[in-house]
Design an enzyme around this catalytic site. Structure first.
Site, short mmCIF file in Angstrom:
data_model
loop_
_atom_site.label_atom_id
_atom_site.label_comp_id
_atom_site.label_asym_id
_atom_site.label_seq_id
_atom_site.Cartn_x
_atom_site.Cartn_y
_atom_site.Cartn_z
N GLY A 244 0.55 -1.53 -0.27
CA GLY A 244 -0.01 -0.09 -0.62
C GLY A 244 0.74 1.14 -0.51
O GLY A 244 0.44 2.51 0.16
N ARG B 172 3.06 0.75 -16.17
CA ARG B 172 1.70 0.30 -16.66
C ARG B 172 0.50 1.15 -16.59
O ARG B 172 0.77 1.91 -17.62
CB ARG B 172 1.43 -0.03 -14.60
CG ARG B 172 1.77 -0.81 -14.22
CD ARG B 172 2.01 -1.34 -12.40
NE ARG B 172 2.45 -1.97 -12.27
CZ ARG B 172 3.04 -1.82 -10.79
NH1 ARG B 172 2.50 -1.26 -9.66
NH2 ARG B 172 3.57 -3.02 -10.35
N ARG C 191 -5.47 -6.40 -7.61
CA ARG C 191 -4.90 -4.75 -8.64
C ARG C 191 -4.31 -4.68 -10.03
O ARG C 191 -4.84 -4.33 -10.88
CB ARG C 191 -3.52 -4.39 -7.80
CG ARG C 191 -2.27 -3.12 -8.41
CD ARG C 191 -1.66 -2.36 -7.44
NE ARG C 191 -0.21 -3.63 -7.87
CZ ARG C 191 0.91 -3.28 -7.31
NH1 ARG C 191 1.15 -2.20 -6.63
NH2 ARG C 191 1.89 -4.07 -7.90
N ARG D 104 6.87 -11.20 -6.42
CA ARG D 104 6.83 -10.43 -5.26
C ARG D 104 5.99 -10.58 -4.71
O ARG D 104 6.75 -10.64 -2.83
CB ARG D 104 5.42 -9.37 -5.78
CG ARG D 104 5.65 -8.69 -6.76
CD ARG D 104 4.68 -7.24 -7.89
NE ARG D 104 5.50 -7.41 -8.78
CZ ARG D 104 6.03 -5.87 -8.78
NH1 ARG D 104 5.75 -5.09 -8.66
NH2 ARG D 104 6.84 -6.20 -10.75
N ASN E 187 -0.49 -2.04 6.90
CA ASN E 187 -1.98 -1.10 6.36
C ASN E 187 -2.64 -2.16 6.61
O ASN E 187 -3.07 -3.14 5.43
CB ASN E 187 -0.85 -0.55 5.02
CG ASN E 187 -2.43 -0.93 4.02
OD1 ASN E 187 -3.78 -0.27 4.61
ND2 ASN E 187 -2.78 -0.03 3.13
N ASP E 188 -4.03 -2.00 8.11
CA ASP E 188 -4.92 -3.31 7.50
C ASP E 188 -5.86 -2.39 6.94
O ASP E 188 -6.28 -2.64 6.22
CB ASP E 188 -5.23 -3.69 9.04
CG ASP E 188 -6.06 -4.72 9.33
OD1 ASP E 188 -6.81 -4.84 8.39
OD2 ASP E 188 -6.31 -5.23 10.21
N1 LIG Z 1 16.16 -0.24 -4.02
C1 LIG Z 1 15.11 0.72 -4.86
N2 LIG Z 1 13.75 0.16 -4.71
C2 LIG Z 1 12.66 0.28 -6.17
C3 LIG Z 1 12.92 2.02 -6.31
N3 LIG Z 1 11.86 2.14 -7.18
C4 LIG Z 1 10.92 1.48 -6.73
N4 LIG Z 1 10.69 0.50 -5.43
C5 LIG Z 1 10.80 -0.98 -5.57
O1 LIG Z 1 10.52 -1.89 -6.57
C6 LIG Z 1 9.69 -2.58 -5.84
C7 LIG Z 1 8.80 -2.61 -7.30
O2 LIG Z 1 8.40 -1.09 -8.06
P1 LIG Z 1 6.94 -1.50 -8.81
O3 LIG Z 1 7.53 -2.49 -9.82
O4 LIG Z 1 6.54 -0.53 -8.45
O5 LIG Z 1 6.02 -2.33 -7.92
P2 LIG Z 1 4.55 -2.36 -6.80
O6 LIG Z 1 5.85 -1.78 -5.80
O7 LIG Z 1 4.55 -3.30 -6.85
O8 LIG Z 1 3.36 -0.92 -7.43
C8 LIG Z 1 9.34 -2.37 -4.77
O9 LIG Z 1 9.56 -2.78 -3.81
C9 LIG Z 1 8.91 0.01 -4.67
O10 LIG Z 1 9.30 0.09 -3.20
C10 LIG Z 1 14.67 2.56 -6.51
O11 LIG Z 1 14.68 3.30 -7.20
N5 LIG Z 1 14.74 1.35 -5.63
N1 LIG Z 2 -5.96 -1.22 3.77
C1 LIG Z 2 -5.66 -1.67 2.20
N2 LIG Z 2 -6.95 -2.24 1.99
C2 LIG Z 2 -7.72 -2.60 1.46
N3 LIG Z 2 -7.06 -2.51 -0.22
C3 LIG Z 2 -5.70 -1.73 -0.10
C4 LIG Z 2 -5.20 -0.78 1.18
N4 LIG Z 2 -4.55 0.09 0.94
C5 LIG Z 2 -4.19 -0.73 -0.09
N5 LIG Z 2 -4.88 -0.73 -1.02
C6 LIG Z 2 -4.79 -1.84 -2.04
O1 LIG Z 2 -4.01 -2.63 -2.64
C7 LIG Z 2 -3.03 -2.44 -4.01
C8 LIG Z 2 -1.54 -2.48 -3.47
O2 LIG Z 2 -1.47 -0.89 -3.25
P1 LIG Z 2 -0.17 -0.27 -3.87
O3 LIG Z 2 -0.59 0.73 -2.98
O4 LIG Z 2 -0.34 -0.27 -5.09
O5 LIG Z 2 0.74 -1.24 -2.69
P2 LIG Z 2 2.07 -1.16 -3.34
O6 LIG Z 2 2.26 0.07 -4.18
O7 LIG Z 2 3.10 -1.02 -1.64
O8 LIG Z 2 2.92 -1.92 -3.98
C9 LIG Z 2 -4.30 -1.69 -4.80
O9 LIG Z 2 -4.55 -1.95 -5.69
C10 LIG Z 2 -4.73 -1.05 -3.76
O10 LIG Z 2 -5.37 0.13 -3.81
#
Ligand SMILES: Nc1nc2c(ncn2[C@@H]2O[C@H](COP(=O)(O)OP(=O)(O)O)[C@@H](O)[C@H]2O)c(=O)[nH]1
Ligand SMILES: Nc1ncnc2c1ncn2[C@@H]1O[C@H](COP(=O)(O)OP(=O)(O)O)[C@@H](O)[C@H]1O
Length: 207
Positions: free
Chosen positions: A26, A54, A147, A158, A181-182
Protein backbone atom coordinates in the site's frame (compact mmCIF):
# COMPACT_ATOMS: atom_id res chain seq x y z
CA UNK A 1 23.76 34.85 6.86
CA UNK A 2 26.94 32.97 7.63
CA UNK A 3 26.94 29.23 7.36
CA UNK A 4 29.36 28.26 10.11
CA UNK A 5 27.90 25.90 12.63
CA UNK A 6 25.49 24.31 10.16
CA UNK A 7 26.11 20.79 8.98
CA UNK A 8 25.66 20.04 5.29
CA UNK A 9 22.52 18.10 6.15
CA UNK A 10 20.90 20.97 8.02
CA UNK A 11 21.53 23.30 5.13
CA UNK A 12 19.85 20.95 2.70
CA UNK A 13 16.41 21.35 4.30
CA UNK A 14 13.82 18.90 5.66
CA UNK A 15 14.60 15.27 6.35
CA UNK A 16 13.73 12.87 3.53
CA UNK A 17 11.33 9.97 4.09
CA UNK A 18 11.92 6.43 2.91
CA UNK A 19 8.79 4.29 2.46
CA UNK A 20 9.48 0.62 2.07
CA UNK A 21 7.64 -2.68 2.49
CA UNK A 22 6.43 -5.50 0.26
CA UNK A 23 5.05 -4.87 -3.18
CA UNK A 24 1.28 -4.56 -2.69
CA UNK A 25 1.53 -3.37 0.93
CA UNK A 26 0.00 0.00 0.00
CA UNK A 27 2.99 2.36 -0.31
CA UNK A 28 1.86 4.15 -3.47
CA UNK A 29 -1.73 4.43 -2.23
CA UNK A 30 -0.57 6.07 1.00
CA UNK A 31 2.03 8.34 -0.53
CA UNK A 32 -0.25 9.58 -3.31
CA UNK A 33 -2.84 10.51 -0.70
CA UNK A 34 -0.21 12.27 1.43
CA UNK A 35 1.13 14.27 -1.50
CA UNK A 36 -2.39 15.30 -2.45
CA UNK A 37 -3.38 16.41 1.05
CA UNK A 38 -0.07 18.25 1.57
CA UNK A 39 0.53 19.82 -1.80
CA UNK A 40 3.73 21.83 -1.85
CA UNK A 41 5.15 19.97 1.16
CA UNK A 42 6.32 16.67 -0.31
CA UNK A 43 8.21 15.89 -3.49
CA UNK A 44 8.50 12.39 -4.89
CA UNK A 45 11.92 11.07 -5.81
CA UNK A 46 11.25 9.64 -9.26
CA UNK A 47 13.18 6.38 -9.58
CA UNK A 48 14.51 4.76 -12.72
CA UNK A 49 13.28 1.31 -13.68
CA UNK A 50 13.64 -1.15 -16.54
CA UNK A 51 10.12 -2.55 -16.06
CA UNK A 52 7.35 -1.65 -18.49
CA UNK A 53 4.95 1.16 -17.58
CA UNK A 54 1.51 0.10 -16.35
CA UNK A 55 -1.61 1.68 -17.81
CA UNK A 56 -1.89 5.18 -16.38
CA UNK A 57 1.77 5.47 -15.37
CA UNK A 58 3.63 8.46 -16.74
CA UNK A 59 7.28 8.55 -17.72
CA UNK A 60 9.10 11.09 -15.56
CA UNK A 61 6.29 11.17 -12.98
CA UNK A 62 5.88 7.63 -11.65
CA UNK A 63 9.25 6.42 -12.91
CA UNK A 64 11.86 7.19 -15.50
CA UNK A 65 11.29 4.16 -17.71
CA UNK A 66 14.61 3.18 -19.22
CA UNK A 67 16.41 0.30 -20.90
CA UNK A 68 18.85 -1.90 -19.05
CA UNK A 69 21.75 -0.51 -21.12
CA UNK A 70 20.76 3.04 -20.34
CA UNK A 71 20.37 2.36 -16.64
CA UNK A 72 23.67 0.48 -16.40
CA UNK A 73 25.43 3.37 -18.11
CA UNK A 74 24.09 5.79 -15.49
CA UNK A 75 25.12 3.46 -12.66
CA UNK A 76 28.63 3.13 -14.11
CA UNK A 77 28.90 6.91 -14.31
CA UNK A 78 28.05 7.15 -10.58
CA UNK A 79 24.70 8.87 -11.15
CA UNK A 80 22.79 6.67 -8.65
CA UNK A 81 22.83 6.70 -4.86
CA UNK A 82 21.48 3.15 -4.85
CA UNK A 83 20.16 0.55 -7.24
CA UNK A 84 18.76 -2.97 -6.97
CA UNK A 85 17.36 -5.88 -8.92
CA UNK A 86 13.72 -6.61 -8.01
CA UNK A 87 11.43 -9.19 -9.60
CA UNK A 88 13.60 -9.39 -12.71
CA UNK A 89 13.96 -5.64 -13.25
CA UNK A 90 16.40 -2.92 -12.26
CA UNK A 91 15.34 -0.05 -10.02
CA UNK A 92 17.40 2.84 -8.72
CA UNK A 93 17.44 6.30 -7.19
CA UNK A 94 19.47 8.85 -9.12
CA UNK A 95 21.25 11.62 -7.28
CA UNK A 96 19.42 14.19 -9.37
CA UNK A 97 15.98 12.81 -8.47
CA UNK A 98 16.69 13.65 -4.84
CA UNK A 99 18.46 16.94 -5.57
CA UNK A 100 15.52 18.15 -7.69
CA UNK A 101 13.19 17.76 -4.70
CA UNK A 102 15.59 19.11 -2.10
CA UNK A 103 16.33 22.18 -4.23
CA UNK A 104 12.67 23.14 -3.71
CA UNK A 105 12.94 22.65 0.06
CA UNK A 106 10.33 19.90 -0.02
CA UNK A 107 10.31 16.68 1.99
CA UNK A 108 11.73 14.14 -0.41
CA UNK A 109 9.80 10.83 -0.39
CA UNK A 110 11.50 7.69 -1.67
CA UNK A 111 9.66 4.45 -2.39
CA UNK A 112 12.32 1.72 -2.37
CA UNK A 113 12.57 -1.99 -1.60
CA UNK A 114 14.47 -3.44 1.37
CA UNK A 115 17.77 -3.55 -0.58
CA UNK A 116 17.32 0.18 -1.18
CA UNK A 117 16.87 0.71 2.57
CA UNK A 118 20.05 -1.20 3.32
CA UNK A 119 22.03 0.75 0.72
CA UNK A 120 20.63 4.17 1.66
CA UNK A 121 21.81 3.46 5.21
CA UNK A 122 25.37 3.54 3.86
CA UNK A 123 24.88 7.10 2.51
CA UNK A 124 24.56 10.44 4.33
CA UNK A 125 20.90 10.99 3.32
CA UNK A 126 19.66 10.49 6.90
CA UNK A 127 15.97 9.87 6.13
CA UNK A 128 13.12 8.74 8.36
CA UNK A 129 12.68 5.03 7.58
CA UNK A 130 9.06 3.82 7.44
CA UNK A 131 7.95 0.29 6.65
CA UNK A 132 4.44 -0.34 5.36
CA UNK A 133 3.41 -3.93 6.02
CA UNK A 134 0.33 -5.93 5.00
CA UNK A 135 -1.74 -7.60 7.75
CA UNK A 136 -0.77 -11.06 6.38
CA UNK A 137 0.69 -12.84 3.34
CA UNK A 138 -2.83 -13.98 2.39
CA UNK A 139 -4.18 -10.44 2.32
CA UNK A 140 -1.11 -9.23 0.45
CA UNK A 141 -1.63 -11.86 -2.25
CA UNK A 142 -5.31 -10.99 -2.52
CA UNK A 143 -4.56 -7.26 -2.91
CA UNK A 144 -1.85 -7.89 -5.49
CA UNK A 145 -4.14 -10.13 -7.52
CA UNK A 146 -6.99 -7.62 -7.35
CA UNK A 147 -4.66 -4.83 -8.50
CA UNK A 148 -4.37 -6.76 -11.79
CA UNK A 149 -0.97 -5.35 -12.71
CA UNK A 150 1.12 -8.51 -12.54
CA UNK A 151 1.59 -11.68 -14.52
CA UNK A 152 1.54 -14.92 -12.50
CA UNK A 153 5.35 -15.02 -12.75
CA UNK A 154 5.91 -11.48 -11.48
CA UNK A 155 3.26 -12.00 -8.79
CA UNK A 156 5.12 -15.05 -7.49
CA UNK A 157 8.43 -13.15 -7.51
CA UNK A 158 6.82 -10.34 -5.53
CA UNK A 159 5.41 -12.76 -2.97
CA UNK A 160 8.84 -14.35 -2.56
CA UNK A 161 10.42 -10.92 -2.08
CA UNK A 162 7.62 -10.06 0.37
CA UNK A 163 8.53 -13.03 2.60
CA UNK A 164 12.13 -11.79 2.77
CA UNK A 165 11.01 -8.19 3.38
CA UNK A 166 8.65 -9.22 6.19
CA UNK A 167 11.45 -11.16 7.90
CA UNK A 168 14.10 -8.42 7.57
CA UNK A 169 11.70 -5.68 8.67
CA UNK A 170 11.23 -7.41 12.03
CA UNK A 171 14.90 -6.78 12.90
CA UNK A 172 15.09 -4.03 15.48
CA UNK A 173 16.63 -0.78 14.29
CA UNK A 174 15.98 -1.24 10.57
CA UNK A 175 12.92 1.04 10.54
CA UNK A 176 11.95 3.99 12.70
CA UNK A 177 8.38 2.79 12.48
CA UNK A 178 6.45 -0.14 11.04
CA UNK A 179 2.86 0.60 9.99
CA UNK A 180 0.48 -2.30 9.41
CA UNK A 181 -1.82 -1.31 6.55
CA UNK A 182 -4.94 -3.13 7.65
CA UNK A 183 -7.57 -0.44 7.58
CA UNK A 184 -6.44 2.28 5.13
CA UNK A 185 -7.72 5.21 7.21
CA UNK A 186 -5.89 3.99 10.30
CA UNK A 187 -2.64 3.43 8.41
CA UNK A 188 -2.87 6.87 6.82
CA UNK A 189 -3.45 8.60 10.17
CA UNK A 190 -0.47 6.78 11.63
CA UNK A 191 1.73 7.81 8.71
CA UNK A 192 0.70 11.45 9.14
CA UNK A 193 1.39 11.34 12.87
CA UNK A 194 4.95 10.17 12.23
CA UNK A 195 5.55 13.03 9.79
CA UNK A 196 3.74 15.83 11.59
CA UNK A 197 6.89 17.58 12.82
CA UNK A 198 8.63 17.61 9.44
CA UNK A 199 5.40 18.77 7.76
CA UNK A 200 5.14 21.61 10.26
CA UNK A 201 8.71 22.72 9.58
CA UNK A 202 8.08 22.97 5.84
CA UNK A 203 4.80 24.82 6.38
CA UNK A 204 6.46 27.26 8.82
CA UNK A 205 9.30 27.93 6.41
CA UNK A 206 6.76 29.04 3.79
CA UNK A 207 5.20 31.68 6.03
N1 LIG B 1 15.96 -0.15 -4.40
C1 LIG B 1 14.98 0.47 -5.05
N2 LIG B 1 13.75 -0.04 -5.07
C2 LIG B 1 12.80 0.63 -5.75
C3 LIG B 1 13.03 1.85 -6.41
N3 LIG B 1 11.88 2.27 -6.98
C4 LIG B 1 10.96 1.36 -6.65
N4 LIG B 1 11.48 0.36 -5.91
C5 LIG B 1 10.84 -0.82 -5.33
O1 LIG B 1 10.65 -1.78 -6.33
C6 LIG B 1 9.56 -2.61 -5.99
C7 LIG B 1 8.66 -2.80 -7.18
O2 LIG B 1 8.07 -1.58 -7.54
P1 LIG B 1 6.95 -1.54 -8.68
O3 LIG B 1 7.42 -2.30 -9.87
O4 LIG B 1 6.56 -0.12 -8.88
O5 LIG B 1 5.77 -2.40 -8.07
P2 LIG B 1 4.78 -2.18 -6.83
O6 LIG B 1 5.59 -1.80 -5.64
O7 LIG B 1 4.14 -3.50 -6.70
O8 LIG B 1 3.82 -1.09 -7.23
C8 LIG B 1 8.88 -1.93 -4.79
O9 LIG B 1 9.28 -2.63 -3.62
C9 LIG B 1 9.45 -0.54 -4.79
O10 LIG B 1 9.54 -0.02 -3.48
C10 LIG B 1 14.37 2.38 -6.35
O11 LIG B 1 14.69 3.43 -6.88
N5 LIG B 1 15.28 1.65 -5.67
N1 LIG C 1 -5.82 -0.79 3.51
C1 LIG C 1 -6.15 -1.33 2.34
N2 LIG C 1 -7.22 -2.12 2.24
C2 LIG C 1 -7.55 -2.68 1.06
N3 LIG C 1 -6.88 -2.51 -0.10
C3 LIG C 1 -5.79 -1.73 -0.06
C4 LIG C 1 -5.37 -1.09 1.15
N4 LIG C 1 -4.26 -0.37 0.87
C5 LIG C 1 -3.99 -0.55 -0.44
N5 LIG C 1 -4.92 -1.36 -1.02
C6 LIG C 1 -4.95 -1.83 -2.42
O1 LIG C 1 -3.93 -2.82 -2.53
C7 LIG C 1 -3.26 -2.73 -3.78
C8 LIG C 1 -1.77 -2.52 -3.54
O2 LIG C 1 -1.53 -1.20 -3.06
P1 LIG C 1 -0.37 -0.31 -3.66
O3 LIG C 1 -0.51 1.06 -3.08
O4 LIG C 1 -0.33 -0.43 -5.14
O5 LIG C 1 0.91 -1.04 -3.03
P2 LIG C 1 2.47 -0.83 -3.22
O6 LIG C 1 2.69 0.56 -3.77
O7 LIG C 1 3.05 -1.01 -1.87
O8 LIG C 1 2.91 -1.90 -4.17
C9 LIG C 1 -3.91 -1.59 -4.55
O9 LIG C 1 -4.85 -2.13 -5.47
C10 LIG C 1 -4.59 -0.77 -3.45
O10 LIG C 1 -5.73 -0.10 -3.94
Amino acid sequence: MHLFGFSRREMSGPRPVVLSGPSGAGKSTLLKRLMKEYEGVFGFSVSHTTRNPRPGEEDGKDYHFVTRENMQEGIDKGEFIENAEFSGNMYGTSKSSIEDVQAQNLICILDVDIQGVQNIKKTDLNPIYISIQPPSMEILEKRLRERQTETEDSLQKRLEAARIDMELSKEPGVFDIVIINDDLEGAYEKLKSVLVEEIQKVQDAKK
